[in-house]
Scaffold this active site. Structure first.
Site, PDB file in Angstrom:
ATOM      1  N   ASN A 132      47.218 -43.230 -19.223  1.00  0.00           N
ATOM      2  CA  ASN A 132      47.728 -41.864 -19.136  1.00  0.00           C
ATOM      3  C   ASN A 132      49.252 -41.937 -19.119  1.00  0.00           C
ATOM      4  OD1 ASN A 132      48.300 -39.208 -18.639  1.00  0.00           O
ATOM      5  ND2 ASN A 132      47.739 -39.275 -16.472  1.00  0.00           N
ATOM      6  N   TRP A 133      49.828 -41.697 -20.275  1.00  0.00           N
ATOM      7  CA  TRP A 133      51.293 -41.831 -20.386  1.00  0.00           C
ATOM      8  C   TRP A 133      52.045 -40.713 -19.671  1.00  0.00           C
ATOM      9  CZ3 TRP A 133      52.230 -43.225 -26.289  1.00  0.00           C
ATOM     10  CH2 TRP A 133      51.823 -44.555 -26.503  1.00  0.00           C
ATOM     11  N   LYS A 134      51.324 -39.727 -19.175  1.00  0.00           N
ATOM     12  CA  LYS A 134      51.965 -38.551 -18.556  1.00  0.00           C
ATOM     13  C   LYS A 134      53.018 -38.002 -19.532  1.00  0.00           C
ATOM     14  CE  LYS A 134      51.170 -40.601 -14.031  1.00  0.00           C
ATOM     15  NZ  LYS A 134      50.814 -40.062 -12.757  1.00  0.00           N
ATOM     16  N   HIS A 155      42.994 -33.509 -13.884  1.00  0.00           N
ATOM     17  CA  HIS A 155      43.956 -34.444 -13.292  1.00  0.00           C
ATOM     18  C   HIS A 155      44.638 -33.760 -12.106  1.00  0.00           C
ATOM     19  CE1 HIS A 155      47.368 -37.115 -12.755  1.00  0.00           C
ATOM     20  NE2 HIS A 155      46.669 -38.019 -13.424  1.00  0.00           N
ATOM     21  N   GLU A 177      47.584 -33.805 -11.055  1.00  0.00           N
ATOM     22  CA  GLU A 177      48.887 -33.171 -11.322  1.00  0.00           C
ATOM     23  C   GLU A 177      48.696 -31.775 -11.916  1.00  0.00           C
ATOM     24  OE1 GLU A 177      50.624 -36.457 -13.482  1.00  0.00           O
ATOM     25  OE2 GLU A 177      50.698 -37.595 -11.612  1.00  0.00           O
ATOM     26  N   GLU A 180      40.309 -40.701  -8.332  1.00  0.00           N
ATOM     27  CA  GLU A 180      41.748 -40.860  -8.162  1.00  0.00           C
ATOM     28  C   GLU A 180      42.176 -40.255  -6.821  1.00  0.00           C
ATOM     29  OE1 GLU A 180      43.879 -41.625 -11.998  1.00  0.00           O
ATOM     30  OE2 GLU A 180      43.826 -39.471 -11.872  1.00  0.00           O
ATOM     31  N   GLY A 188      50.966 -42.360  -8.244  1.00  0.00           N
ATOM     32  CA  GLY A 188      52.431 -42.371  -8.272  1.00  0.00           C
ATOM     33  C   GLY A 188      52.989 -43.677  -8.814  1.00  0.00           C
ATOM     34  N   SER A 233      47.977 -45.828  -8.820  1.00  0.00           N
ATOM     35  CA  SER A 233      48.945 -46.928  -8.676  1.00  0.00           C
ATOM     36  C   SER A 233      48.402 -48.299  -9.063  1.00  0.00           C
ATOM     37  CB  SER A 233      49.511 -46.965  -7.252  1.00  0.00           C
ATOM     38  OG  SER A 233      50.301 -45.822  -7.009  1.00  0.00           O
ATOM     39  N   GLY A 289      48.335 -44.784 -14.834  1.00  0.00           N
ATOM     40  CA  GLY A 289      49.372 -43.803 -15.152  1.00  0.00           C
ATOM     41  C   GLY A 289      50.706 -44.490 -15.412  1.00  0.00           C
TER      42      GLY A 289
HETATM   43  C1  PEP Z   1      47.297 -41.081 -13.127  1.00  0.00           C
HETATM   44  O1  PEP Z   1      48.205 -40.567 -13.779  1.00  0.00           O
HETATM   45  O2  PEP Z   1      46.154 -40.659 -13.194  1.00  0.00           O
HETATM   46  C2  PEP Z   1      47.612 -42.205 -12.243  1.00  0.00           C
HETATM   47  C3  PEP Z   1      46.640 -42.864 -11.673  1.00  0.00           C
HETATM   48  O3  PEP Z   1      48.937 -42.468 -12.078  1.00  0.00           O
HETATM   49  P1  PEP Z   1      49.580 -43.754 -11.404  1.00  0.00           P
HETATM   50  O4  PEP Z   1      48.930 -44.965 -12.041  1.00  0.00           O
HETATM   51  O5  PEP Z   1      51.027 -43.646 -11.742  1.00  0.00           O
HETATM   52  O6  PEP Z   1      49.314 -43.694  -9.953  1.00  0.00           O
END
Ligand code: PEP
Length: 243
Positions: A9-11, A91, A93, A159, A165, A201, A223
């Site tokens: 997930n490149w956000k 998600h 976010e 998640e 994060g 993470s 992410g």
């Molecule tokens: C995500 O965006 O779903 C995620 C798990 O992010 P991160 O790996 O940055 O915690």
């Protein structure tokens, strides 16, 4: 979906189309053994660029509507026509920033199925609390989407929001226990065996902790680490190497 599945997930990264193509190319190279399945979820604007470099692409979100006047939205059938085979829904976010409800998420799951996309559905509690209290929050999210989930074949991503994060403290034993509970609950309530991914993470430093539980984890939703070339290519190799 093939195990182990790694969803990138490149956000809201990277900053340019050129960088998106280069990052996708590196990920494709790292995943070339095809031991599992790597899915790239870029910002929608880069979907076709990434599709030119990589087979499995996902949208990071989709409209709850099939068509109509919804400025800024993308329908599931548009994503399918552009070559996506998956879509992330619910998600945390988006739940937080767009105030998405379980009801909307259920609609998105149904739109995905209608367009023959596989939804990757995110669930998780906001705060780290006792497993009993956390389960209460997750169960509510599941109860409100199970009637829609049952209509096709989805994937669940557990998640815990407190672990999202990129650099947050994680707890692999706690996550594994929660994932076991989720899987069992869905099997009992929906008579479905749903693949389950862990997200929160995941990076090269902590991946070994999660790989201890690889028998009950079907893959990872990554992410922040997935938008960093060295980090994600090393992570893919580590995960593929252990399954
Ligand atoms: C995500 O965006 O779903 C995620 C798990 O992010 P991160 O790996 O940055 O915690």
């Amino acid at each position: 979906m093939k195990n182990p599945c790694i969803v990138c997930n490149w956000k809201m990264n990277p900053a340019s189309q050129k960088e998106a193509a280069a990052l996708a190319r590196e990920i494709t190279r790292a995943a070339k053994s095809k031991k599992g399945e790597v899915i790239i979820a870029p910002p929608a604007i880069y979907l076709s660029t990434v599709k030119n470099e990589h087979t499995h692409v996902a949208l990071q979100d989709v409209s709850e509507y099939a068509k109509g006047a919804h400025t800024g939205s993308i329908s599931a059938s548009m994503a399918k026509n552009m070559g996506a085979s998956y879509v992330i829904v619910g998600h945390s976010e988006r739940r937080r920033e767009q105030h998405e409800t379980n009801e909307q998420i259920a609609q998105k799951i149904e739109r995905a199925y209608e367009a023959k996309l596989t939804p990757i559905i995110c669930v998780g509690e906001l705060k780290k609390e006792t497993p009993e209290r956390a389960w209460g929050k997750i169960k509510k999210q599941l109860d409100e989407i199970i009637p829609s989930l049952k209509k096709g074949k989805g994937v669940i991503a557990y998640e815990p929001v407190w672990a999202i994060g990129g650099d947050k403290k994680t707890d692999s034993a706690y996550a594994q226990a929660m994932m076991y509970r989720i899987k069992l609950y869905i099997r009992m309530q929906a008579q479905l065996i749903t693949p389950i991914l862990y997200g929160g993470s995941v990076n090269c430093k902590n991946i070994e902790d999660f790989l201890e539980y690889k028998d009950s984890i079907d893959g990872f939703l990554v992410g922040s680490a997935s938008a960093q070339k060295k980090e994600i290519t090393t992570l893919i190799k580590k995960i593929y190497g252990s399954y």
